[in-house]
Design an enzyme around this catalytic site. Structure first.
Site, PDB file in Angstrom:
ATOM      1  N   SER A 119      -8.289   3.519   8.832  1.00 17.59           N
ATOM      2  CA  SER A 119      -8.895   3.611   7.513  1.00 17.59           C
ATOM      3  C   SER A 119      -8.124   2.753   6.499  1.00 17.59           C
ATOM      4  O   SER A 119      -8.697   1.913   5.797  1.00 17.59           O
ATOM      5  CB  SER A 119      -8.903   5.085   7.088  1.00 17.59           C
ATOM      6  OG  SER A 119      -9.248   5.221   5.745  1.00 17.59           O
ATOM      7  N   ASP A 157     -15.499   2.293   6.933  1.00 12.00           N
ATOM      8  CA  ASP A 157     -14.461   3.239   6.495  1.00 12.00           C
ATOM      9  C   ASP A 157     -15.005   4.161   5.414  1.00 12.00           C
ATOM     10  O   ASP A 157     -14.724   5.355   5.403  1.00 12.00           O
ATOM     11  CB  ASP A 157     -13.232   2.484   5.971  1.00 12.00           C
ATOM     12  CG  ASP A 157     -12.262   3.460   5.315  1.00 12.00           C
ATOM     13  OD1 ASP A 157     -11.771   4.354   6.027  1.00 12.00           O
ATOM     14  OD2 ASP A 157     -12.050   3.370   4.091  1.00 12.00           O
ATOM     15  N   HIS A 178       0.855  -1.195   0.000  1.00 15.48           N
ATOM     16  CA  HIS A 178       0.000   0.000   0.000  1.00 15.48           C
ATOM     17  C   HIS A 178       0.885   1.237   0.000  1.00 15.48           C
ATOM     18  O   HIS A 178       1.850   1.324   0.746  1.00 15.48           O
ATOM     19  CB  HIS A 178      -0.896   0.028   1.248  1.00 15.48           C
ATOM     20  CG  HIS A 178      -1.714   1.271   1.323  1.00 15.48           C
ATOM     21  ND1 HIS A 178      -2.869   1.448   0.597  1.00 15.48           N
ATOM     22  CD2 HIS A 178      -1.519   2.430   2.000  1.00 15.48           C
ATOM     23  CE1 HIS A 178      -3.356   2.653   0.835  1.00 15.48           C
ATOM     24  NE2 HIS A 178      -2.553   3.270   1.678  1.00 15.48           N
ATOM     25  N   ARG A 211     -15.147  12.407   7.609  1.00 15.67           N
ATOM     26  CA  ARG A 211     -13.891  13.074   8.015  1.00 15.67           C
ATOM     27  C   ARG A 211     -13.507  14.151   7.020  1.00 15.67           C
ATOM     28  O   ARG A 211     -12.997  15.203   7.382  1.00 15.67           O
ATOM     29  CB  ARG A 211     -12.766  12.038   8.113  1.00 15.67           C
ATOM     30  CG  ARG A 211     -12.879  11.156   9.346  1.00 15.67           C
ATOM     31  CD  ARG A 211     -11.945   9.960   9.248  1.00 15.67           C
ATOM     32  NE  ARG A 211     -10.564  10.345   9.063  1.00 15.67           N
ATOM     33  CZ  ARG A 211      -9.664   9.621   8.389  1.00 15.67           C
ATOM     34  NH1 ARG A 211     -10.000   8.467   7.824  1.00 15.67           N
ATOM     35  NH2 ARG A 211      -8.433  10.032   8.275  1.00 15.67           N
ATOM     36  N   LYS A 267      -9.261  -1.482   5.282  1.00 10.43           N
ATOM     37  CA  LYS A 267      -9.554  -1.813   3.870  1.00 10.43           C
ATOM     38  C   LYS A 267      -8.586  -2.874   3.356  1.00 10.43           C
ATOM     39  O   LYS A 267      -8.970  -3.808   2.681  1.00 10.43           O
ATOM     40  CB  LYS A 267      -9.347  -0.575   2.991  1.00 10.43           C
ATOM     41  CG  LYS A 267     -10.459   0.414   3.048  1.00 10.43           C
ATOM     42  CD  LYS A 267     -10.292   1.441   1.955  1.00 10.43           C
ATOM     43  CE  LYS A 267      -9.170   2.405   2.220  1.00 10.43           C
ATOM     44  NZ  LYS A 267      -9.528   3.690   2.751  1.00 10.43           N
TER      45      LYS A 267
END
Ligand code: URA
Length: 435
Positions: free
Chosen positions: A183, A161, A82, A168, A187
């Protein structure tokens, strides 16, 4: 426990019990807890922070707010990567097929670009026919067949999320380490992974501008992943200038194709090989960084990685002919060089301003509902340390609209600084976080 008691407890700086967090997130997911109470809790978390135990409980509650993929049909180690996002960051596109060639299963769930940072899904959708919305069954089938698949988040993956992120975004609570950790990790881990490598970007074009904040986020995510029995590591990489020489969706697909055929720019390949080596090490398929990098280099050289990319794209319905002959990808109406105002060395190629220029051209979006223009962006970007002569190009602009082109041109001119003094290439890899 009434929701307001949980909010008050966090507002006053106390740590919440995991059960309280689970209850609150479950209520928010079903709608029993309204947005205003969730927003109040998010603001209390923003100011008061969370302990590692609370952050892990929040991540777990959000991850189990929807489906967690059963990937037990995949026998290979399931490792993903990620990135916290940057300009010109097409690493995932090169990395997924490359490490899949070495025996890693990569079930990658990616995002779209928002603001100046690009999104892997938008880049993939520049390939005619590529489907980013496979069903869970199709997704696992593609991974089982070719070792990797890249799709978007479905409504059933970490729905808490999705709701919380939207809230947010409009309540000033995005830049909170525990909220960002939960978050991202909820995921990613909902994809049923064994391990995850994080590329935490730091610098002008990144979400985290300061090194200390980037390191804190990396530590937080590694800690949470480990608490959930996942193999984790993180690398902090510089994002002061774009990665590679292109930014913009179809242009980045062209650069991805070049990289997978062994002609990638040095900075893109450096980050890709470091992250790829970490993935192989987490998968237990290499016991040193050197062995792993040698294996990856061999897969690029032999053409296996390129063939794997074509196979993955084809299994997603994408037009492989457009990758073999990238002139078939969408092309902008205006393509013009950006001339240097003076001779010298590039000392700044500001990723934030280059990202803004791409946004102005239409390569990105300011609202999640905006459409992106796949053809536009910038290519042939010069890098910090490179020499340029007056009136020679610093970059090439690709636009479909003359007014947008004029605005982007001015942003691009201010992004570059040229000096008579040469500077050395700035380091790309800033820090490794393994514990
Ligand atoms: N990306 C995410 O997915 N979530 C955040 O909170 C920030 C960046």
């Amino acid at each position: 426990m009434l929701p307001q008691w949980t909010i008050e407890k966090k507002r006053d700086g106390a740590a919440l019990a995991p059960e309280e967090i689970r209850e609150f997130i479950a209520g928010f997911t079903t709608g029993a807890i309204p947005d205003y109470q969730m927003a109040a809790l998010a603001m209390a978390i923003f100011f008061r922070g969370m302990t590692p135990v609370e952050t892990a409980a929040l991540t777990e509650a959000m991850m189990y707010s929807g489906d967690v993929l059963d990937t037990s049909v995949l026998t290979a180690p399931k490792i993903d990567k990620h990135s916290t996002g940057g300009i010109g960051d097409k690493v995932s596109l090169v990395l997924a097929p490359l490490v899949a060639c070495c025996g890693v299963a990569v079930p990658m769930i990616s995002g779209r670009g928002l603001g100046i940072t690009g999104g892997t899904l938008d880049k993939l959708e520049a390939i005619p026919g590529y489907r980013t919305n496979l069903t869970t069954r199709e997704f696992l089938d593609v991974v089982a067949r070719c070792g990797c698949s890249i799709i978007g988040q479905t409504d059933r993956l970490a729905p808490a999320d999705k709701k919380l992120y939207a809230l947010r975004d409009v309540t000033g609570t995005v830049p909170s380490i525990p909220l960002i950790t939960a978050s991202i990790m909820s995921k990613k881990l909902a994809a049923g992974l064994d391990g995850l490598v994080l590329d935490v970007k730091c610098g002008r074009g990144a979400f985290m501008k300061e090194r200390a904040a980037a390191a804190e986020l990396a530590h937080s995510m590694v800690r949470v992943g480990r608490a959930m029995n996942k193999k984790m590591c993180a690398v902090l990489t510089a994002m002061d200038q774009p990665l590679g020489r292109t930014a913009g969706n179809a242009l980045e697909i062209v650069e991805t194709c070049e990289a997978l055929q062994g002609r990638g720019p040095a900075d893109l390949m450096e980050v890709t090989l470091v992250l790829g080596a970490k993935m192989l090490q987490l998968a237990g398929l290499a016991n040193s960084c050197d062995t792993a990098q040698a294996l990856l280099a061999e897969k690029l050289k032999s053409g296996e990685a390129w063939r794997k990319w074509l196979e993955m794209v084809q299994l997603h319905g994408g037009d492989v002919a457009a990758l073999e002959d990238t002139a078939r990808l969408s092309r902008a109406k205006f393509i013009e060089p950006l001339p240097a105002q003076q001779s010298g060395f590039v000392v700044q190629a500001d990723a934030e301003l280059i990202g803004k220029a791409c946004l102005v051209l239409g390569a990105g979006r300011t609202k999640t509902t905006d459409a992106v223009d796949h053809a536009v962006g910038v290519s042939a970007l010069l890098k910090i340390g490179e020499r340029v002569e007056r009136s020679q190009p610093l970059a090439t602009l690709h636009a479909n609209d003359a007014a947008r082109l004029a605005e982007a041109r001015s942003l691009m001119q201010s992004a570059f600084q040229i000096s008579a003094q040469s500077v050395s290439e700035p380091p790309l890899l800033l820090e490794e976080i393994t514990s």
